[in-house]
Design an enzyme around this catalytic site. Structure first.
Site, PDB file in Angstrom:
ATOM      1  N   PRO A  10     -25.559  25.781  -1.527  1.00 22.91           N
ATOM      2  CA  PRO A  10     -25.540  24.642  -0.609  1.00 22.91           C
ATOM      3  C   PRO A  10     -26.881  23.931  -0.521  1.00 22.91           C
ATOM      4  O   PRO A  10     -27.932  24.563  -0.374  1.00 22.91           O
ATOM      5  CB  PRO A  10     -25.172  25.292   0.733  1.00 22.91           C
ATOM      6  CG  PRO A  10     -24.554  26.601   0.374  1.00 22.91           C
ATOM      7  CD  PRO A  10     -25.228  27.048  -0.872  1.00 22.91           C
ATOM      8  N   GLU A  11     -26.830  22.623  -0.627  1.00 23.19           N
ATOM      9  CA  GLU A  11     -28.004  21.779  -0.434  1.00 23.19           C
ATOM     10  C   GLU A  11     -27.707  20.846   0.733  1.00 23.19           C
ATOM     11  O   GLU A  11     -26.717  21.026   1.449  1.00 23.19           O
ATOM     12  CB  GLU A  11     -28.332  21.043  -1.736  1.00 23.19           C
ATOM     13  CG  GLU A  11     -28.640  22.010  -2.885  1.00 23.19           C
ATOM     14  CD  GLU A  11     -29.009  21.325  -4.186  1.00 23.19           C
ATOM     15  OE1 GLU A  11     -29.544  20.179  -4.139  1.00 23.19           O
ATOM     16  OE2 GLU A  11     -28.771  21.908  -5.255  1.00 23.19           O
ATOM     17  N   LYS A  66     -31.750  22.325   5.123  1.00 21.22           N
ATOM     18  CA  LYS A  66     -30.620  23.200   4.847  1.00 21.22           C
ATOM     19  C   LYS A  66     -30.294  24.116   6.026  1.00 21.22           C
ATOM     20  O   LYS A  66     -29.545  25.084   5.872  1.00 21.22           O
ATOM     21  CB  LYS A  66     -30.916  24.053   3.606  1.00 21.22           C
ATOM     22  CG  LYS A  66     -31.206  23.257   2.342  1.00 21.22           C
ATOM     23  CD  LYS A  66     -31.533  24.195   1.194  1.00 21.22           C
ATOM     24  CE  LYS A  66     -31.958  23.426  -0.048  1.00 21.22           C
ATOM     25  NZ  LYS A  66     -32.262  24.342  -1.184  1.00 21.22           N
ATOM     26  N   ARG A 258     -35.665  29.113 -12.372  1.00 17.97           N
ATOM     27  CA  ARG A 258     -34.428  28.366 -12.139  1.00 17.97           C
ATOM     28  C   ARG A 258     -34.094  27.527 -13.362  1.00 17.97           C
ATOM     29  O   ARG A 258     -34.974  27.007 -14.041  1.00 17.97           O
ATOM     30  CB  ARG A 258     -34.582  27.446 -10.923  1.00 17.97           C
ATOM     31  CG  ARG A 258     -35.044  28.116  -9.653  1.00 17.97           C
ATOM     32  CD  ARG A 258     -34.013  29.053  -9.075  1.00 17.97           C
ATOM     33  NE  ARG A 258     -32.788  28.360  -8.691  1.00 17.97           N
ATOM     34  CZ  ARG A 258     -32.640  27.732  -7.519  1.00 17.97           C
ATOM     35  NH1 ARG A 258     -33.624  27.701  -6.632  1.00 17.97           N
ATOM     36  NH2 ARG A 258     -31.498  27.153  -7.229  1.00 17.97           N
TER      37      ARG A 258
END
Length: 269
Positions: A10-11, A66, A258
């Site tokens: 989730p962003e 967030k 990442r």
């Protein structure tokens, strides 16, 4: 009643959708019981916090970056953070707990709000009135005053590659791995470009791209496992596929642990 969103990483757009769900189902309701079904949740929400929660009414829900903040009628704040793949499940207190349930709030009308997370990284914690649970956060790309100048100020002194820098929530809040890659593609900026070496024109394109991709996703929050429509991803998770702009094969590199996806032609250094 049952509703589950199933966000992947989730962003800001996904957490905004979650905050809107919380406003719909939690505001105005009184907490009747609190359940903790994982050791990490019990550490973050100890027995005394559970005692303080019972009988309190949720008066408002806010989102910052967030993070989700549920304010109670005594001024205390419940802080919810999904981290990698946390999620909300809305159902009845009489239902069997959903898979990967980590904590749940039962309300006085029988509704149950459950925090689910297959990785058990999502957190739920209680904070006294006036005590901010938030870490240091930068501006959000969707803020009215966010522009090339504010982005440039945030990047000043940051000599590392722009993509990992954009993931630092102290630089910009709410942007994560997926939308950072998409914004860089839209702005035609290499993910390996030095953050403090991006010129005014590219800064303007990048600030606008960050704002636009997040705004579009807020209006149409995506990446649901349930198959609901999502915003179009031009580079993320598309390694080896043609760029939708120039046809060059999308590449993947690893930055700060990442995956970064980019077009080597559109985003040449």
């Amino acid at each position: 009643m049952s509703r589950i969103t199933h966000f992947l990483m989730p962003e800001l757009p996904e957490v905004e959708a979650a905050a809107r769900l919380l406003r719909e189902v939690a505001v105005g309701r009184t907490i009747r019981a609190v359940h903790r079904s994982h050791a990490a949740t019990r550490r973050a929400l100890p027995d005394d916090a559970v005692t303080r929660l019972v009988g309190r009414r949720v008066t408002s829900v806010e989102r910052r970056g967030k993070h989700q903040l549920l304010t109670l009628d005594d001024g205390a704040v419940v802080h919810a953070h999904f981290r990698m793949n946390g999620d909300w499940h809305v159902g009845s207190a009489s239902d069997e707990p959903p898979r990967h349930a980590r904590a749940a709030l039962d309300f006085d009308d029988g509704l149950r709000l459950t925090l689910v997370d297959s990785r058990a990284l999502a957190t739920l914690s209680l904070h006294s009135p006036g005590a901010s649970p938030l870490p240091t956060l930068g501006p959000e790309p969707t803020d009215a005053g966010f522009d090339a100048a504010s982005l440039g100020a945030a990047l000043r002194g940051r000599r590392g590659p722009i993509k990992p820098v954009l993931l630092d929530q102290r630089v910009v809040a709410g942007l994560g791995n997926i939308y950072a890659a998409e914004a860089l593609w839209r702005a035609r900026v290499s993910p390996r470009a030095p953050a403090n070496g991006i010129g005014p024109a590219r800064l303007a394109r990048l600030a606008a791209a960050m704002r636009d991709v997040l705004t579009e996703a807020i209006e149409k929050p995506g990446r649901y496992r349930t198959g609901e429509a999502a915003v179009t991803m031009h580079v993320y998770d598309r390694e080896g596929e043609p760029c939708t702009r120039c046809g060059t094969m999308i590449r993947r590199i690893v930055q700060a642990g990442r995956s970064t996806y980019f077009c080597p032609r559109c985003q040449a250094r």
